[in-house]
Design a protein around this motif. Structure first.
Motif: not given
Ligand code: AVI
Length: 313
Positions: A26, A34, A43, A146-148, A151, A191, A198, A201, A237, A270, A272
């Protein structure tokens, strides 16, 4: 002693299983990328959460009750919280996120639209233990959309919920959105979008690492790799080396460290996590929340919960 970002990245990139914390996504470009991800057809989480928030606006406001302070955890562009202002009517709004400039600009914009709400922005690292301002006498509503939470590793999520439950002091609660387990194809597409946003990102994290550490990651050497790890119930990821790669990582004391990657080697960027509704509400209960309201969409792709503690914790 507080670890610098440089030290943190040094350790994670030279670990046996190299990784980069997702908080490094970020920077300014990453935050904008994002935002674009959330507009993509593939998404589904953002638009599904918005659908739930709109469809159940009155019921959610009713469950939440009076709100002295709305604490927006990981506020981003503040759009989600601002959509609640008319129904939840917070007296104060505190936006918290990692990207300071991006957050301050978003709050300044919002303040013009809602001059009657006292607003402030604070840059925080949500991956560290949280220290909130001491406003214990006020009714605080924590907002974590946002389902953060997906993560966070599940154990860290438990710790986070326990902290928030304690912060509520029996007065306030947590309004949270979480992505649910579903068919693998839907998850994979979310994803691995067809426009490659993505992927950009994910790759942009290397540019941010170059900026912070002075390293020389070259984007041509890496590719986006994301898949659903079913046993662990999480999207993973990674960045995968396209060929053998040598990366120079300068050290604090001017010494350089050379990291060798073989073709196919991965840098984990990452996780998720995806939860079942029962599994998630059970987590909230274990953390001390004893009243939990839930709302979902017709396909049960996403879940919104309001959890509070009736008794003093
Ligand atoms: C911020 N977070 C909830 C997103 C997720 O879906 O885990 C981050 C993201 N990574 C890839 N796409 C979105």
């Amino acid at each position: 002693m507080k670890q610098t970002l440089l030290e943190e990245l040094h350790l994670s990139l030279t670990a046996d299983v190299p990784f980069i914390s997702p908080k490094f996504f970020y920077d300014d470009i990453g935050s904008h990328l994002f935002d674009v991800i959330t507009l993509l057809e593939e998404y589904y989480p953002t638009r599904t959460e918005r659908w739930i928030m709109d469809a159940y606006r009155a019921a959610i406001a009713d469950a939440v009750g009076p709100c002295d302070v709305l604490l927006d955890l990981g506020a981003g562009n503040c759009a989600k919280a601002s959509q609640l202002f008319n129904s939840i009517k917070p007296k104060q709004y505190l936006a918290l996120d990692i990207s300071k400039e991006y957050l301050e600009a978003a709050v300044a914009d919002l303040q013009k639209q809602f001059p009657h709400i006292a607003m402030s922005a604070q840059a925080i690292d949500l991956s560290l233990p949280l220290a909130f301002p001491d406003i214990s006498e006020l009714r605080k509503i924590f907002f974590f959309p946002g389902s953060s939470i997906g993560n966070y590793d599940p154990k860290k999520a438990d710790q986070f919920f326990t902290n928030i439950a304690n912060e509520c002091h029996g007065n306030g609660g947590l309004l949270i959105g979480v992505d649910l387990v579903k068919d693998i194809e839907t998850l994979d597409l979310a994803y691995n979008d067809s426009l490659g946003v993505t992927a950009s990102f994910n790759l942009n994290i290397l540019l941010n690492v170059n900026r912070i550490t002075g390293s020389n990651f070259n984007l041509q050497d890496w590719e986006h790799y994301a898949f659903f790890n079913e046993p662990l119930s999480r999207i993973e990821m990674h960045l995968r080396a396209r060929s053998d790669v040598e990366v120079i990582l300068p050290n604090d004391g001017n010494k350089e460290h050379v990291i060798q990657f073989k073709a196919g080697d991965l840098i984990h960027t990452e996780n998720s996590y995806k939860y079942t509704q029962d599994g998630f509400t059970e987590k909230l209960r274990r953390a001390g929340f004893d009243s939990i309201h839930t709302w979902t969409d017709p396909k049960k792709h996403f879940l919104v919960c309001f959890a509070n503690t009736k008794k003093q914790t």
